[in-house]
Scaffold this motif. Structure first.
Motif, short mmCIF file in Angstrom:
data_model
loop_
_atom_site.label_atom_id
_atom_site.label_comp_id
_atom_site.label_asym_id
_atom_site.label_seq_id
_atom_site.Cartn_x
_atom_site.Cartn_y
_atom_site.Cartn_z
N GLY A 54 29.47 89.79 89.08
CA GLY A 54 28.91 89.81 87.73
C GLY A 54 27.43 90.12 87.73
N PHE A 55 26.85 90.07 86.53
CA PHE A 55 25.42 90.33 86.34
C PHE A 55 24.60 89.04 86.39
N ASP A 56 25.23 87.91 86.10
CA ASP A 56 24.50 86.65 86.02
C ASP A 56 24.38 86.04 87.42
N LEU A 57 23.25 86.27 88.04
CA LEU A 57 23.05 85.80 89.41
C LEU A 57 22.81 84.29 89.47
N ASN A 58 22.69 83.66 88.31
CA ASN A 58 22.57 82.20 88.27
C ASN A 58 23.87 81.52 87.88
N ALA A 59 24.94 82.30 87.74
CA ALA A 59 26.25 81.72 87.44
C ALA A 59 26.75 80.95 88.65
N PRO A 60 27.54 79.88 88.44
CA PRO A 60 27.98 79.05 89.56
C PRO A 60 28.81 79.80 90.60
N MET A 61 29.50 80.86 90.19
CA MET A 61 30.24 81.61 91.20
C MET A 61 29.30 82.22 92.22
N HIS A 62 28.13 82.71 91.73
CA HIS A 62 27.19 83.35 92.65
C HIS A 62 26.30 82.36 93.38
N THR A 63 25.93 81.27 92.71
CA THR A 63 25.01 80.31 93.34
C THR A 63 25.72 79.25 94.19
N VAL A 64 27.00 78.99 93.88
CA VAL A 64 27.72 77.92 94.59
C VAL A 64 28.86 78.48 95.43
N GLU A 65 29.86 79.07 94.76
CA GLU A 65 31.09 79.45 95.46
C GLU A 65 30.89 80.63 96.41
N TYR A 66 30.21 81.66 95.96
CA TYR A 66 30.03 82.86 96.79
C TYR A 66 29.28 82.56 98.08
N PRO A 67 28.11 81.89 98.04
CA PRO A 67 27.43 81.57 99.31
C PRO A 67 28.22 80.59 100.17
N TYR A 68 28.94 79.65 99.54
CA TYR A 68 29.73 78.69 100.31
C TYR A 68 30.86 79.42 101.05
N ALA A 69 31.57 80.31 100.33
CA ALA A 69 32.64 81.07 100.96
C ALA A 69 32.10 81.96 102.08
N THR A 70 30.93 82.54 101.86
CA THR A 70 30.31 83.40 102.87
C THR A 70 30.00 82.61 104.13
N LYS A 71 29.46 81.42 103.97
CA LYS A 71 29.12 80.59 105.14
C LYS A 71 30.37 80.16 105.90
N ILE A 72 31.46 79.92 105.17
CA ILE A 72 32.73 79.59 105.85
C ILE A 72 33.18 80.76 106.70
N LEU A 73 33.14 81.96 106.13
CA LEU A 73 33.59 83.15 106.85
C LEU A 73 32.71 83.42 108.07
N LYS A 74 31.42 83.14 107.94
CA LYS A 74 30.50 83.37 109.06
C LYS A 74 30.56 82.25 110.11
N GLY A 75 31.30 81.18 109.79
CA GLY A 75 31.39 80.06 110.72
C GLY A 75 30.23 79.10 110.64
N GLU A 76 29.38 79.23 109.62
CA GLU A 76 28.23 78.35 109.47
C GLU A 76 28.63 77.00 108.87
N ILE A 77 29.75 76.99 108.13
CA ILE A 77 30.31 75.77 107.55
C ILE A 77 31.78 75.71 107.94
N GLU A 78 32.26 74.52 108.29
CA GLU A 78 33.67 74.36 108.62
C GLU A 78 34.40 73.73 107.45
N ASP A 79 35.31 74.48 106.87
CA ASP A 79 36.14 73.97 105.77
C ASP A 79 37.50 74.64 105.88
N ASP A 80 38.41 74.00 106.57
CA ASP A 80 39.73 74.59 106.83
C ASP A 80 40.60 74.67 105.59
N SER A 81 40.18 74.03 104.50
CA SER A 81 41.01 74.02 103.30
C SER A 81 40.61 75.10 102.30
N TYR A 82 39.61 75.91 102.64
CA TYR A 82 39.06 76.91 101.71
C TYR A 82 39.36 78.31 102.25
#
Length: 564
Positions: free
Chosen positions: A234-262
């Motif tokens: 989206g265009f809203d870079l302050n939306a929770p998908m971009h500020t919360v979910e997107y970086p969290y999912a990215t860190k999981i994929l990179k192995g920086e955060i361990e969350d086997d349920s996501y």
């Protein structure tokens, strides 16, 4: 089937985004790990994949096998189970992000129908909600489910007798009392709310985490719940998908955060430059792997790209058709890729020289303190905010689109505790004094916007006369050069910063304003906040002239290596 997709992505036979490659690597690594607490059941995965392929398309009433990337998504969600409880799935949350026209609604409607017809845990009264920020958006997936179910009812006797579609907006399984409903913020309360499956459609448009919190809190007593976020960027870079979910999912994929349920599947272009190369379009449009769809999709994308460039709406094309997060305004101060590329891990600033910038704002609003610390070859920038609550904290969170409660726990801000809701200047001074003492900082200057700065100036003069306070004239004549240089230095990674959501929001909100004297920043909307960036540019207006490549510290002078 799912193995074939993973092998082709990892071998490069199927071109994929970096995050999709990471998702495939994650699958393979988990599969090959003998100590992993979950196991993959290919038979159960293929059962759901087969069901999805037998669902009629609501436009043609024909059935089509689902695409390879869809098999990967469905196979992950329905193939992984706990070793100690084989009927409990591994993934309880999924983020699926692809460009428009890549079958998002078909995919998620198929998942909803499978859970509605064949879900087992619980065996009765499964609640399935199609949710979105607005009522009309929530009904889009619901209507897709309704159309596909109607097509299925015309072909299958059991489905026809076991299900009923009500005109008031509810689909019911008559045999086990399960149901599907649309849900939005204005739907009202739901009795006995326990969402077994919660679908968040086009979550990029959600301004708050209200719906997410509603779903997650309602799932607390369920053994096998699932939340699926399905959205284009989206265009809203302050939306929770971009500020919360997107970086969290990215860190999981990179192995920086361990969350086997996501589970995360993010198909996007990895750079703007790639958009010029049609062979890379499959990264954000994975449906291009379906040979029969390739020319139709590419023709559509060529048309959208050409129109966007001719009409000045190219940003919209990048967001919607190539799944790239972009600022809405063409005059944005800094693009999100540049800012994100300058992010580093938090640095140890103990004993360092520091320049502070202060932007006071209204006492009922936001008080920002930013700072810059010279390191070897770069400036390290960070910020802290004080948050007023005069008109209610919830109202402020909603208007600013920043979850200050969560950000306070992360150490990015402090919410006023005064009953009046205004920001206590003495508390601001105490924080600054403690911060300097805690890190043994050598304060070079406090650079301030003079508006409403008087009370803090007096406190610093009384208690720390050795801290030089420098007034920064607010105008393009003073700020144009440091504003331009700051952007250039971020681009060249000569200014680096840690993950700071409030500061990042300020950068995202900033647009450029020009006059005869040059350029400065402004906010794109009245409610949007740029205070922390304003404060940062105030101190940068002084410290950017320092040559950090040849920066000499007191330690250098006192050490044995320094001489004339």
């Amino acid at each position: 089937m799912i193995y074939d997709y993973v092998d082709k992505v990892l071998s490069g036979e199927i071109l994929a985004s970096k995050k999709v490659i990471l998702a495939c690597e994650r699958f393979k690594n988990d599969l090959e790990n003998p100590d992993f607490p979950y196991f993959f059941d290919e038979e159960r995965a293929n059962k759901v994949i087969q069901f999805m392929g037998e669902l009629p398309d609501p436009k043609t009433f024909k059935t089509y096998p689902i695409a390879d990337f869809q098999e990967f998504i469905v196979g992950n969600l329905y193939g992984w189970y706990r070793k100690d409880e084989p009927n409990v799935r591994r993934f309880h949350k999924a983020m699926i992000s692809v460009a428009r026209k890549n079958g998002k609604s078909l995919l998620i409607s198929g998942i909803a129908l499978y859970e509605f017809l064949f879900g087992k845990n619980p065996a009765y009264s499964r609640q399935i909600f199609c949710t979105a920020n607005a009522k009309d958006q929530a009904k889009i997936v619901f209507k897709m489910v309704e159309k596909r179910l109607s097509a299925l009812k015309s072909r299958d006797e059991w489905v026809n007798s076991a299900t009923k579609v009500y005109r008031h907006g509810e689909i019911v399984n008559l045999e086990d009392y399960s149901y599907i409903r649309p849900l939005s913020r204005d739907t009202g309360s739901v009795d006995g709310f326990e969402p077994y499956l919660g679908i968040l459609d086009e979550y990029a448009a959600s301004k708050t985490i209200e719906m997410m919190e509603l779903l997650e809190s309602g799932q607390g007593l369920l053994d096998n719940p699932l939340i699926t976020i399905i959205s284009t960027a989206g265009f809203d870079l302050n939306a929770p998908m971009h500020t919360v979910e997107y970086p969290y999912a990215t860190k999981i994929l990179k192995g920086e955060i361990e969350d086997d349920s996501y589970f995360a599947f993010i198909a996007e272009q990895d750079s703007i430059e790639e958009v010029e190369d049609e062979s890379t379009w499959i990264k954000s449009n994975p449906l291009l792997s379906v040979e029969s769809q390739e020319e139709r999709i590419k023709g559509y994308l060529r048309k959208r790209k050409k129109e966007g460039q001719e009409k000045g709406t190219y940003n919209s094309v990048l967001v919607k058709n190539f799944n790239m997060w972009r600022q809405a305004e063409e005059d944005s101060y800094m693009d999100i890729e540049t800012w994100n590329n300058a992010e580093i891990e938090p640095q140890d600033i103990d004993g360092k020289k520091v320049w502070f910038g202060v932007d006071v704002g209204r006492t009922s609003d936001l008080f920002a303190i930013s700072w810059m610390v010279p390191f070897d070859g770069y400036w390290y920038a960070d910020s802290f905010a004080f948050v007023g609550t005069k008109y209610g904290l919830d109202a402020k969170i909603k208007s600013d689109r920043l979850d200050y409660r969560r950000l306070e726990t992360q150490g990015e801000c402090e919410i006023t505790t005064l009953e009046s809701g205004v920001i206590d200047t003495e508390r601001v001074y105490d924080w600054l004094n403690n911060f300097v003492a805690e890190h043994n900082l050598d304060v070079q200057a406090i650079c301030f916007d003079p508006a409403q700065y008087g009370p803090l100036l007096t406190l610093i003069e009384k208690n720390h006369p050795e801290w030089e306070q420098i007034q920064i004239r607010q105008g393009t004549l003073t700020l144009s050069m440091p504003t331009k240089q700051f952007r250039d230095d971020v681009m060249e990674r000569r200014v680096l910063h840690p993950h700071n959501e409030i500061l990042s929001a300020a950068v995202n909100n900033a647009v450029t304003k020009t006059d005869n004297n040059g350029m400065r920043i402004d906010k794109n909307k009245y409610a949007n906040k740029i205070d922390e960036l304003d404060a940062l540019l105030d101190c940068y207006a002084v410290c950017f002239t320092t040559d950090i490549d040849n920066f000499v510290t007191d330690d250098d002078i006192l050490g044995g290596d320094f001489g004339f």
